[in-house]
Design a protein around this motif. Structure first.
Motif, PDB file in Angstrom:
ATOM      1  N   LEU A 120       9.742  -7.062  80.924  1.00  0.00           N
ATOM      2  CA  LEU A 120       8.531  -7.573  80.279  1.00  0.00           C
ATOM      3  C   LEU A 120       8.282  -6.861  78.967  1.00  0.00           C
ATOM      4  CD1 LEU A 120       5.169  -8.501  81.838  1.00  0.00           C
ATOM      5  CD2 LEU A 120       5.166  -6.612  80.210  1.00  0.00           C
ATOM      6  N   THR A 121       7.860  -7.622  77.946  1.00  0.00           N
ATOM      7  CA  THR A 121       7.471  -7.024  76.676  1.00  0.00           C
ATOM      8  C   THR A 121       6.103  -7.550  76.274  1.00  0.00           C
ATOM      9  OG1 THR A 121       8.123  -6.647  74.365  1.00  0.00           O
ATOM     10  CG2 THR A 121       8.626  -8.794  75.292  1.00  0.00           C
ATOM     11  N   VAL A 122       5.266  -6.664  75.780  1.00  0.00           N
ATOM     12  CA  VAL A 122       3.907  -7.023  75.382  1.00  0.00           C
ATOM     13  C   VAL A 122       3.917  -7.544  73.955  1.00  0.00           C
ATOM     14  CG1 VAL A 122       1.564  -6.171  75.019  1.00  0.00           C
ATOM     15  CG2 VAL A 122       2.908  -5.333  76.943  1.00  0.00           C
ATOM     16  N   PHE A 123       3.295  -8.701  73.755  1.00  0.00           N
ATOM     17  CA  PHE A 123       3.202  -9.304  72.435  1.00  0.00           C
ATOM     18  C   PHE A 123       1.890  -8.922  71.762  1.00  0.00           C
ATOM     19  CE2 PHE A 123       2.230 -12.949  69.611  1.00  0.00           C
ATOM     20  CZ  PHE A 123       3.328 -12.864  68.779  1.00  0.00           C
ATOM     21  N   GLU A 124       0.799  -8.956  72.533  1.00  0.00           N
ATOM     22  CA  GLU A 124      -0.481  -8.487  72.005  1.00  0.00           C
ATOM     23  C   GLU A 124      -1.340  -7.962  73.150  1.00  0.00           C
ATOM     24  OE1 GLU A 124      -3.606 -12.011  71.522  1.00  0.00           O
ATOM     25  OE2 GLU A 124      -1.767 -12.446  70.392  1.00  0.00           O
ATOM     26  N   GLY A 125      -2.239  -7.023  72.820  1.00  0.00           N
ATOM     27  CA  GLY A 125      -3.114  -6.451  73.831  1.00  0.00           C
ATOM     28  C   GLY A 125      -2.540  -5.181  74.445  1.00  0.00           C
ATOM     29  N   THR A 126      -3.228  -4.703  75.470  1.00  0.00           N
ATOM     30  CA  THR A 126      -2.845  -3.465  76.154  1.00  0.00           C
ATOM     31  C   THR A 126      -2.819  -3.710  77.654  1.00  0.00           C
ATOM     32  OG1 THR A 126      -3.941  -2.163  74.431  1.00  0.00           O
ATOM     33  CG2 THR A 126      -3.404  -1.022  76.483  1.00  0.00           C
ATOM     34  N   LEU A 127      -1.698  -3.436  78.288  1.00  0.00           N
ATOM     35  CA  LEU A 127      -1.530  -3.689  79.715  1.00  0.00           C
ATOM     36  C   LEU A 127      -1.254  -2.398  80.479  1.00  0.00           C
ATOM     37  CD1 LEU A 127       0.801  -6.854  79.758  1.00  0.00           C
ATOM     38  CD2 LEU A 127      -1.701  -6.788  79.956  1.00  0.00           C
ATOM     39  N   TYR A 128      -1.875  -2.303  81.644  1.00  0.00           N
ATOM     40  CA  TYR A 128      -1.535  -1.275  82.626  1.00  0.00           C
ATOM     41  C   TYR A 128      -0.614  -1.944  83.635  1.00  0.00           C
ATOM     42  CZ  TYR A 128      -2.202   1.657  86.811  1.00  0.00           C
ATOM     43  OH  TYR A 128      -2.012   2.427  87.931  1.00  0.00           O
ATOM     44  N   VAL A 129       0.625  -1.461  83.737  1.00  0.00           N
ATOM     45  CA  VAL A 129       1.620  -2.108  84.600  1.00  0.00           C
ATOM     46  C   VAL A 129       2.197  -1.097  85.576  1.00  0.00           C
ATOM     47  CG1 VAL A 129       2.219  -3.664  82.690  1.00  0.00           C
ATOM     48  CG2 VAL A 129       3.649  -1.669  83.138  1.00  0.00           C
ATOM     49  N   GLY A 130       2.782  -1.613  86.659  1.00  0.00           N
ATOM     50  CA  GLY A 130       3.414  -0.701  87.598  1.00  0.00           C
ATOM     51  C   GLY A 130       4.173  -1.420  88.681  1.00  0.00           C
ATOM     52  N   PHE A 131       5.022  -0.660  89.391  1.00  0.00           N
ATOM     53  CA  PHE A 131       5.707  -1.182  90.560  1.00  0.00           C
ATOM     54  C   PHE A 131       5.806  -0.084  91.615  1.00  0.00           C
ATOM     55  CE2 PHE A 131       9.275   0.451  88.025  1.00  0.00           C
ATOM     56  CZ  PHE A 131      10.057   1.116  88.970  1.00  0.00           C
ATOM     57  N   VAL A 132       6.007  -0.503  92.868  1.00  0.00           N
ATOM     58  CA  VAL A 132       6.046   0.405  94.008  1.00  0.00           C
ATOM     59  C   VAL A 132       7.426   0.345  94.636  1.00  0.00           C
ATOM     60  CG1 VAL A 132       4.983   1.029  96.201  1.00  0.00           C
ATOM     61  CG2 VAL A 132       3.601  -0.030  94.413  1.00  0.00           C
ATOM     62  N   LEU A 133       7.969   1.515  94.973  1.00  0.00           N
ATOM     63  CA  LEU A 133       9.281   1.570  95.612  1.00  0.00           C
ATOM     64  C   LEU A 133       9.224   0.994  97.025  1.00  0.00           C
ATOM     65  CD1 LEU A 133      10.776   5.053  94.645  1.00  0.00           C
ATOM     66  CD2 LEU A 133      11.148   2.839  93.574  1.00  0.00           C
ATOM     67  N   SER A 134      10.372   0.569  97.515  1.00  0.00           N
ATOM     68  CA  SER A 134      10.479   0.087  98.886  1.00  0.00           C
ATOM     69  C   SER A 134      10.344   1.260  99.855  1.00  0.00           C
ATOM     70  CB  SER A 134      11.817  -0.630  99.096  1.00  0.00           C
ATOM     71  OG  SER A 134      12.889   0.231  98.781  1.00  0.00           O
ATOM     72  N   ASN A 135      10.301   0.971 101.164  1.00  0.00           N
ATOM     73  CA  ASN A 135      10.109   2.023 102.166  1.00  0.00           C
ATOM     74  C   ASN A 135      11.093   3.165 101.959  1.00  0.00           C
ATOM     75  OD1 ASN A 135       8.140   0.442 103.285  1.00  0.00           O
ATOM     76  ND2 ASN A 135       9.433  -0.381 104.909  1.00  0.00           N
ATOM     77  N   PRO A 136      10.604   4.369 101.620  1.00  0.00           N
ATOM     78  CA  PRO A 136      11.518   5.472 101.258  1.00  0.00           C
ATOM     79  C   PRO A 136      12.095   6.218 102.454  1.00  0.00           C
ATOM     80  CG  PRO A 136       9.246   6.157 100.993  1.00  0.00           C
ATOM     81  CD  PRO A 136       9.201   4.716 101.419  1.00  0.00           C
ATOM     82  N   GLY A 137      11.442   6.150 103.604  1.00  0.00           N
ATOM     83  CA  GLY A 137      11.952   6.880 104.759  1.00  0.00           C
ATOM     84  C   GLY A 137      10.818   7.548 105.515  1.00  0.00           C
ATOM     85  N   PRO A 138      11.139   8.226 106.631  1.00  0.00           N
ATOM     86  CA  PRO A 138      10.112   8.866 107.461  1.00  0.00           C
ATOM     87  C   PRO A 138       9.308   9.898 106.677  1.00  0.00           C
ATOM     88  CG  PRO A 138      12.233   8.799 108.589  1.00  0.00           C
ATOM     89  CD  PRO A 138      12.489   8.396 107.176  1.00  0.00           C
ATOM     90  N   ASN A 139       7.997   9.902 106.920  1.00  0.00           N
ATOM     91  CA  ASN A 139       7.085  10.899 106.342  1.00  0.00           C
ATOM     92  C   ASN A 139       7.094  10.910 104.816  1.00  0.00           C
ATOM     93  OD1 ASN A 139       6.458  11.854 109.004  1.00  0.00           O
ATOM     94  ND2 ASN A 139       8.377  13.026 108.969  1.00  0.00           N
ATOM     95  N   MET A 140       7.436   9.765 104.207  1.00  0.00           N
ATOM     96  CA  MET A 140       7.424   9.655 102.746  1.00  0.00           C
ATOM     97  C   MET A 140       6.583   8.457 102.345  1.00  0.00           C
ATOM     98  SD  MET A 140      11.442  10.397 101.863  1.00  0.00           S
ATOM     99  CE  MET A 140      11.153  10.306 100.091  1.00  0.00           C
ATOM    100  N   LYS A 141       5.901   8.567 101.215  1.00  0.00           N
ATOM    101  CA  LYS A 141       5.058   7.481 100.729  1.00  0.00           C
ATOM    102  C   LYS A 141       5.827   6.640  99.705  1.00  0.00           C
ATOM    103  CE  LYS A 141       0.563   9.670 101.484  1.00  0.00           C
ATOM    104  NZ  LYS A 141      -0.734  10.058 100.879  1.00  0.00           N
ATOM    105  N   ASN A 142       5.398   5.388  99.580  1.00  0.00           N
ATOM    106  CA  ASN A 142       5.989   4.507  98.570  1.00  0.00           C
ATOM    107  C   ASN A 142       5.537   4.962  97.190  1.00  0.00           C
ATOM    108  OD1 ASN A 142       5.374   2.881 101.181  1.00  0.00           O
ATOM    109  ND2 ASN A 142       7.018   1.750 100.210  1.00  0.00           N
ATOM    110  N   LYS A 143       6.474   5.412  96.374  1.00  0.00           N
ATOM    111  CA  LYS A 143       6.125   5.960  95.061  1.00  0.00           C
ATOM    112  C   LYS A 143       5.731   4.854  94.097  1.00  0.00           C
ATOM    113  CE  LYS A 143       7.669   9.207  91.516  1.00  0.00           C
ATOM    114  NZ  LYS A 143       8.733  10.155  91.088  1.00  0.00           N
TER     115      LYS A 143
END
Length: 229
Positions: A120-143
């Protein structure tokens, strides 16, 4: 030593083979313009292909991405796609494009593309973007990976991962994105979970989200807006 080399060679070939089959199949001819009518089709490759003798320049052409989308909806955003369904000439090429318009504080809600990576590329404006990792394993949170994007900035959302964009500015924002599939698909998380037809059992959702069934029933009673044209 020769045996180890042979084993290594076989392993490398296996990995390369699995990678080559991880995406969409390669084209088997110069083009394969998609057509719905099988009676007028030849050379099947992903979709039925239009007879090459009947292909015209308009099969590879689409206009309108210069026109802002209507963001007057509860999400304050709208996605205008150009995939194989709008542009038949994309068939077998493994790429597509979208324009995304955002009203001030408009949101393209958490969603996934099961068949494509998005850049994705921003043409105009300001965006807050993000993605979350898939299940990382026992006792770990999705980063969570996030970034504030300004005009000209580029961000990649890996295939299949939950991601979002939020207009944090007081003015409209516009972004364009390319995807590594002619038909990447979109699963909007809230819509799929709480707006499925028929509904998912409230017992299932109450236990999954660790909330009261009344909350689930309330959420399932809401209208879940689809911001994809």
């Amino acid at each position: 030593m020769a045996l180890k080399s042979l084993v290594l060679t076989i392993a490398i070939m296996a990995v390369l083979s699995s990678m080559s089959h991880a995406g969409e199949p390669s084209p088997l001819q110069d083009f394969c313009v998609a057509v719905d009518d099988a009676k007028n089709a030849v050379f099947v490759n992903g979709k039925f292909c239009k007879n090459p003798m009947q292909v015209v320049a308009d099969d590879f052409f689409e206009s309108g991405l210069n026109v802002p989308g209507n963001t007057s909806n509860p999400l304050g955003s709208v996605v205008t796609p150009v995939n194989v369904n709008q542009l038949p000439g994309l068939n077998t090429f493994g790429v597509s494009l979208v324009r995304i318009d955002y009203a001030p504080y408009g949101l393209n809600p958490p969603h996934t593309h099961p068949r494509g990576t998005e850049v994705l590329t921003v043409f105009e404006g300001t965006l807050y973007v993000g993605f979350v990792l898939s299940n990382p394993g026992p006792n770990m949170k999705n980063k969570l990976f996030t970034k504030i994007l300004h005009p000209g900035d580029v961000f990649v959302f890996p295939i299949g991962l939950i991601h979002f964009q939020f207009n944090v500015g007081k003015t409209n924002a516009v972004a364009f994105a390319g995807l590594s599939s002619q038909n990447p698909g979109t699963i909007t998380i809230a819509n799929a979970v709480f707006g499925s037809d028929p509904p998912i059992s409230d017992d299932v959702l109450a236990k999954a989200f660790q909330i009261d069934k009344k909350v689930v029933d309330y959420l399932q009673s809401q209208f879940w807006w689809d911001n994809n044209i």
